[in-house]
Design an enzyme around this catalytic site. Structure first.
Site, PDB file in Angstrom:
ATOM      1  N   LYS A 161       6.354 -18.642  12.305  1.00 48.67           N
ATOM      2  CA  LYS A 161       7.196 -17.852  13.210  1.00 48.67           C
ATOM      3  C   LYS A 161       8.247 -18.736  13.886  1.00 48.67           C
ATOM      4  O   LYS A 161       9.324 -18.245  14.274  1.00 48.67           O
ATOM      5  CB  LYS A 161       6.329 -17.118  14.231  1.00 48.67           C
TER       6      LYS A 161
ATOM      7  N   GLY B  38       4.296 -10.382  21.829  1.00 45.19           N
ATOM      8  CA  GLY B  38       2.981 -10.939  22.129  1.00 45.19           C
ATOM      9  C   GLY B  38       1.923  -9.986  21.599  1.00 45.19           C
ATOM     10  O   GLY B  38       2.165  -9.249  20.639  1.00 45.19           O
TER      11      GLY B  38
ATOM     12  N   ARG C 110       0.840  -1.218   0.000  1.00 46.77           N
ATOM     13  CA  ARG C 110       0.000   0.000   0.000  1.00 46.77           C
ATOM     14  C   ARG C 110       0.872   1.263   0.000  1.00 46.77           C
ATOM     15  O   ARG C 110       1.200   1.820   1.043  1.00 46.77           O
ATOM     16  CB  ARG C 110      -0.942  -0.033   1.201  1.00 46.77           C
TER      17      ARG C 110
ATOM     18  N   PHE D  38      -3.051  -6.082  12.735  1.00 45.11           N
ATOM     19  CA  PHE D  38      -2.839  -7.534  12.729  1.00 45.11           C
ATOM     20  C   PHE D  38      -4.146  -8.326  12.883  1.00 45.11           C
ATOM     21  O   PHE D  38      -4.428  -9.234  12.091  1.00 45.11           O
ATOM     22  CB  PHE D  38      -1.859  -7.876  13.868  1.00 45.11           C
TER      23      PHE D  38
ATOM     24  N   SER E  56       7.469 -14.025  16.584  1.00 41.26           N
ATOM     25  CA  SER E  56       6.274 -13.895  17.439  1.00 41.26           C
ATOM     26  C   SER E  56       6.376 -14.885  18.586  1.00 41.26           C
ATOM     27  O   SER E  56       7.019 -15.941  18.449  1.00 41.26           O
ATOM     28  CB  SER E  56       5.015 -14.203  16.619  1.00 41.26           C
TER      29      SER E  56
ATOM     30  N   TYR F 195       0.282 -20.217  11.326  1.00 48.01           N
ATOM     31  CA  TYR F 195       0.910 -18.932  11.664  1.00 48.01           C
ATOM     32  C   TYR F 195       2.073 -19.148  12.639  1.00 48.01           C
ATOM     33  O   TYR F 195       3.200 -18.689  12.405  1.00 48.01           O
ATOM     34  CB  TYR F 195      -0.115 -17.961  12.266  1.00 48.01           C
TER      35      TYR F 195
HETATM   36  P1  NDP Z   1      -0.086  -4.939  10.434  1.00 48.91           P
HETATM   37  O1  NDP Z   1      -1.155  -5.712   9.747  1.00 48.91           O
HETATM   38  O2  NDP Z   1      -0.445  -3.652  11.057  1.00 48.91           O
HETATM   39  O3  NDP Z   1       1.144  -4.719   9.435  1.00 48.91           O
HETATM   40  C1  NDP Z   1       1.591  -5.725   8.560  1.00 48.91           C
HETATM   41  C2  NDP Z   1       2.440  -5.116   7.485  1.00 48.91           C
HETATM   42  O4  NDP Z   1       2.913  -6.170   6.627  1.00 48.91           O
HETATM   43  C3  NDP Z   1       1.691  -4.126   6.617  1.00 48.91           C
HETATM   44  O5  NDP Z   1       2.484  -2.989   6.426  1.00 48.91           O
HETATM   45  C4  NDP Z   1       1.507  -4.863   5.320  1.00 48.91           C
HETATM   46  O6  NDP Z   1       1.558  -3.940   4.241  1.00 48.91           O
HETATM   47  C5  NDP Z   1       2.744  -5.749   5.293  1.00 48.91           C
HETATM   48  N1  NDP Z   1       2.592  -6.878   4.405  1.00 48.91           N
HETATM   49  C6  NDP Z   1       1.740  -7.932   4.538  1.00 48.91           C
HETATM   50  N2  NDP Z   1       1.843  -8.743   3.483  1.00 48.91           N
HETATM   51  C7  NDP Z   1       2.760  -8.191   2.646  1.00 48.91           C
HETATM   52  C8  NDP Z   1       3.289  -8.555   1.391  1.00 48.91           C
HETATM   53  N3  NDP Z   1       2.880  -9.646   0.738  1.00 48.91           N
HETATM   54  N4  NDP Z   1       4.227  -7.762   0.811  1.00 48.91           N
HETATM   55  C9  NDP Z   1       4.637  -6.635   1.451  1.00 48.91           C
HETATM   56  N5  NDP Z   1       4.180  -6.243   2.645  1.00 48.91           N
HETATM   57  C10 NDP Z   1       3.237  -7.018   3.238  1.00 48.91           C
HETATM   58  O7  NDP Z   1       0.490  -5.939  11.540  1.00 48.91           O
HETATM   59  P2  NDP Z   1       1.734  -5.806  12.558  1.00 48.91           P
HETATM   60  O8  NDP Z   1       2.414  -4.526  12.439  1.00 48.91           O
HETATM   61  O9  NDP Z   1       1.225  -6.222  13.870  1.00 48.91           O
HETATM   62  O10 NDP Z   1       2.632  -6.987  11.989  1.00 48.91           O
HETATM   63  C11 NDP Z   1       3.995  -6.838  11.672  1.00 48.91           C
HETATM   64  C12 NDP Z   1       4.704  -8.142  11.958  1.00 48.91           C
HETATM   65  O11 NDP Z   1       4.622  -8.390  13.361  1.00 48.91           O
HETATM   66  C13 NDP Z   1       4.114  -9.369  11.284  1.00 48.91           C
HETATM   67  O12 NDP Z   1       5.177 -10.177  10.836  1.00 48.91           O
HETATM   68  C14 NDP Z   1       3.345 -10.060  12.406  1.00 48.91           C
HETATM   69  O13 NDP Z   1       3.252 -11.435  12.203  1.00 48.91           O
HETATM   70  C15 NDP Z   1       4.229  -9.728  13.577  1.00 48.91           C
HETATM   71  N6  NDP Z   1       3.626  -9.801  14.895  1.00 48.91           N
HETATM   72  C16 NDP Z   1       2.500  -9.070  15.217  1.00 48.91           C
HETATM   73  C17 NDP Z   1       1.985  -9.151  16.507  1.00 48.91           C
HETATM   74  C18 NDP Z   1       0.745  -8.438  16.908  1.00 48.91           C
HETATM   75  O14 NDP Z   1       0.095  -8.857  17.898  1.00 48.91           O
HETATM   76  N7  NDP Z   1       0.368  -7.354  16.246  1.00 48.91           N
HETATM   77  C19 NDP Z   1       2.657  -9.924  17.553  1.00 48.91           C
HETATM   78  C20 NDP Z   1       3.787 -10.672  17.092  1.00 48.91           C
HETATM   79  C21 NDP Z   1       4.263 -10.571  15.839  1.00 48.91           C
HETATM   80  P3  NDP Z   1       0.628  -3.977   2.939  1.00 48.91           P
HETATM   81  O15 NDP Z   1      -0.665  -4.627   3.309  1.00 48.91           O
HETATM   82  O16 NDP Z   1       0.508  -2.535   2.573  1.00 48.91           O
HETATM   83  O17 NDP Z   1       1.407  -4.763   1.941  1.00 48.91           O
HETATM   84  C1  8X3 Z   2       0.932 -12.328  17.087  1.00 51.27           C
HETATM   85  C2  8X3 Z   2       0.839 -12.607  18.542  1.00 51.27           C
HETATM   86  O1  8X3 Z   2      -0.329 -14.097  20.227  1.00 51.27           O
HETATM   87  O2  8X3 Z   2      -1.677 -13.148  18.436  1.00 51.27           O
HETATM   88  O3  8X3 Z   2       2.042 -12.933  16.543  1.00 51.27           O
HETATM   89  O4  8X3 Z   2      -0.120 -14.926  17.967  1.00 51.27           O
HETATM   90  S1  8X3 Z   2      -0.374 -13.756  18.792  1.00 51.27           S
END
Ligand code: NDP
Ligand code: 8X3
Length: 256
Positions: A155, A182, A35, A188, A138, A151
């Site tokens: 990780k 976490g 995006r 997300f 994660s 998922y």
């Molecule tokens: P968001 O959904 O807010 O952000 C995810 C980001 O990943 C977006 O910027 C999205 O951008 C990008 N993305 C997804 N798919 C693609 C793709 N195919 N190509 C390029 N970019 C991509 O979630 P978070 O910030 O929470 O997540 C970030 C990371 O943290 C992830 O790896 C998630 O698994 C991990 N995580 C999150 C946790 C939580 O509780 N929030 C906890 C633990 C880990 P766009 O859609 O514009 O491409």
């Molecule tokens: C995201 C954290 O606990 O929702 O990676 O799997 S949890």
């Protein structure tokens, strides 16, 4: 001048928070996500445009990612830090009910996309004798929970790949860190629940989740430690989250 950091998934959540944090600290930032408009809006108020480069790519597509990284202007070459953040969870149902396409999307993004970005940027880091790969894993890669099936497994891959990278890179100054957050309130859960904002917000009801800024703080800390210090992994949860006991199924009449 500070170095250059490349952040995947910079259009939202942790990636956007890292972009803000590192820009404010004087870094040159290269932002990648699908995006484009979201990344433009995020950086609209950042005054020094000469330190911002935004590019659109779907990291599941090796050729597109290769082109996007290949087109990064000279002023941003020599990336010192790669934050492999882009990723997602899809669904929270049991494995026997989950859509195979969702599994494929998670594997293609969280595993293969992360590998592509790493493989494209790592040779330069080794050659320049400077670099840091920060993977966003994660707690789901360590601790099983119902519905975490694929998922969590992606990780777990990130965790072990991070450790194996460390062993491959021994003898070079390139650092590798796996950050395992976490519950954090970003987009997300909205993505996991496929746009169902009620389900998504219920995830964080009655607790104080981690924020993108919390994770950016941790990333910033690991990156700014003295060059001889490698933080292998960081597991961070909100205070209101902890592990539960092992689950036991009981049925007095029909024990399994
Ligand atoms: P968001 O959904 O807010 O952000 C995810 C980001 O990943 C977006 O910027 C999205 O951008 C990008 N993305 C997804 N798919 C693609 C793709 N195919 N190509 C390029 N970019 C991509 O979630 P978070 O910030 O929470 O997540 C970030 C990371 O943290 C992830 O790896 C998630 O698994 C991990 N995580 C999150 C946790 C939580 O509780 N929030 C906890 C633990 C880990 P766009 O859609 O514009 O491409
Ligand atoms: C995201 C954290 O606990 O929702 O990676 O799997 S949890």
């Amino acid at each position: 001048m500070k170095g250059c950091i490349l952040i995947t998934g910079a259009s939202s959540g942790f990636g956007a928070a890292c972009a803000e944090r590192f820009y404010k600290e004087g870094w040159r930032i290269v932002l990648i996500a699908r995006r484009l408009e979201r990344m433009k809006a995020l950086t609209a108020d950042f005054e020094d445009k000469s330190r911002i480069y935004i590019t659109q790519a779907d990291i599941r597509d090796l050729k597109a990612t290769e082109k996007a990284l290949g087109d990064v202007p000279d002023a941003f070459s020599g990336v010192e830090v790669l934050v492999n953040n882009a990723g997602l969870a899809l669904g929270l149902g049991p494995a026997h009910e989950q859509a195979v396409e969702d599994w494929e999307t998670m594997i293609d993004t969280n595993i293969k996309g992360l590998l592509y970005c790493t493989r494209l940027l790592l040779p330069g880091m080794v050659e320049r004798k400077k670099g840091h790969i920060v993977n966003i894993g994660s707690i789901a890669g360590d601790w099983p929970y119902p519905g975490g099936n694929v998922y969590g497994a992606t990780k777990a891959f990130v965790k072990q790949f991070s450790r194996n990278l460390r062993t491959d890179l021994l003898g070079t100054p390139v650092r590798v860190t796996n950050i395992e957050p976490g519950m954090a309130e970003t987009e997300f859960s909205l993505v996991r629940h496929k746009g169902d904002s009620v389900k998504a917000s219920r995830t964080y009801e009655g607790l104080k989740p981690l924020t993108g800024a919390d994770i950016a703080e941790i990333v910033h800390w690991t990156v700014n430690l003295p060059a001889h210090v490698n933080i292998n992994s960081v597991e961070a949860m909100p205070v209101s989250q902890a592990w539960d006991m092992l689950a036991v199924h009981r049925d007095e009449e029909n024990p399994i």
